[in-house]
Design a protein around this motif. Sequence first.
Motif, short mmCIF file in Angstrom:
data_model
loop_
_atom_site.label_atom_id
_atom_site.label_comp_id
_atom_site.label_asym_id
_atom_site.label_seq_id
_atom_site.Cartn_x
_atom_site.Cartn_y
_atom_site.Cartn_z
N VAL A 153 14.88 57.92 -23.75
CA VAL A 153 15.54 58.39 -22.52
C VAL A 153 14.54 59.17 -21.69
N SER A 154 14.64 59.05 -20.36
CA SER A 154 13.81 59.84 -19.44
C SER A 154 14.70 60.46 -18.36
N ASN A 209 6.72 50.92 -13.72
CA ASN A 209 6.97 49.96 -14.80
C ASN A 209 6.91 50.65 -16.15
N ARG A 210 6.03 51.66 -16.26
CA ARG A 210 5.93 52.41 -17.51
C ARG A 210 7.20 53.25 -17.72
N ILE A 211 7.69 53.88 -16.67
CA ILE A 211 8.92 54.66 -16.77
C ILE A 211 10.09 53.77 -17.19
N ALA A 212 10.11 52.55 -16.66
CA ALA A 212 11.21 51.62 -16.92
C ALA A 212 11.19 51.04 -18.33
N LEU A 247 17.14 54.25 -21.24
CA LEU A 247 18.02 54.88 -20.26
C LEU A 247 17.20 55.85 -19.42
N ILE A 248 17.29 55.70 -18.08
CA ILE A 248 16.62 56.61 -17.16
C ILE A 248 17.70 57.32 -16.35
N ILE A 249 17.66 58.66 -16.35
CA ILE A 249 18.66 59.46 -15.65
C ILE A 249 18.03 60.11 -14.43
N ALA A 308 13.79 48.77 -12.95
CA ALA A 308 14.77 48.75 -14.05
C ALA A 308 15.83 47.67 -13.89
N TYR A 309 15.93 47.08 -12.72
CA TYR A 309 17.03 46.16 -12.41
C TYR A 309 17.17 45.05 -13.46
N GLU A 310 18.33 45.02 -14.10
CA GLU A 310 18.70 44.03 -15.12
C GLU A 310 17.78 44.06 -16.35
N LYS A 311 16.98 45.13 -16.48
CA LYS A 311 16.10 45.27 -17.65
C LYS A 311 16.43 46.54 -18.44
#
Length: 264
Positions: A142-143, A168-171, A175-177, A201-204
């Motif tokens: 999680v981030s 891309n690394r963050i994604a 879960l990214i909040i 992050a879309y659909e990934k």
Amino acid sequence: MAAPASAVAAATGQAYEEAIALTKRLKMPYFRRALEEVVPTAKAQRWDPAEIVRVLLAEEVAGRESSNLRTRRKRAGFPTGKTFHVWDETASSIPAPTQQALRTLEWIGRRENLCICGPSGTGKSHFSEAIGQTAVDAGLAVSWFTIEDLGAIVRRHRVDDTVNKAFNRIARADLIIVDDIGLLPVSDDAAEGFYRLVDSAYEKRSLAVSSNLHPSGFDEIMPKTLATATVDRLLHHAHIAVTSGESHRLNEATTGKGVVSFSS
């Protein structure tokens, strides 16, 4: 034919020292720490050899899992440490069945998003962080960010043209909040960063967003073109939870529950 090294060590009374050395080579610190207690106990109680191995390996697994949990929690960057242990489900305006369904985390497995919107003090950030903490406990990465954190990332990586790589690394997180959107106008860099994150992050991966505004009103705080593209992707596979009511913080303040009372 030479005897195996382990047999020589055992015959000369060096088996324990060799076992310690092997755990160091195999990077098994919890196994090694348990040896000191387990070996004498096993001798005294005449354990089956398989039981000795099982106990030592169980210690290693438990130690690694605990260490990984601490690492995931630290990397998440949660702001306060709020969990569902201090969450009052009945005080939230989010319907109880919705809360329970979100807490299963099944939506994260389906790469769906969560948007929590409503007035300040109605539990958006607490619920978002508690979901994140639950995901960490379940073994997920999680981030946590504010929207201005995303702007800072854009500025930092624009210098060497690595903005795409950064997002891309963050994604890679499960879960990214993104917390507290809508309190202030969003800078151009933050708007760009938010779009880049949602697009990456879309659909990934799953996003959880808390905001004082409904996502359909994001064009009030960021450029309309970016807002439209961002919201289109964000809401395509999203659960929307709307909070309402008075601020829990203000209610605690006015009833004297926000501080420890002075003794008379």
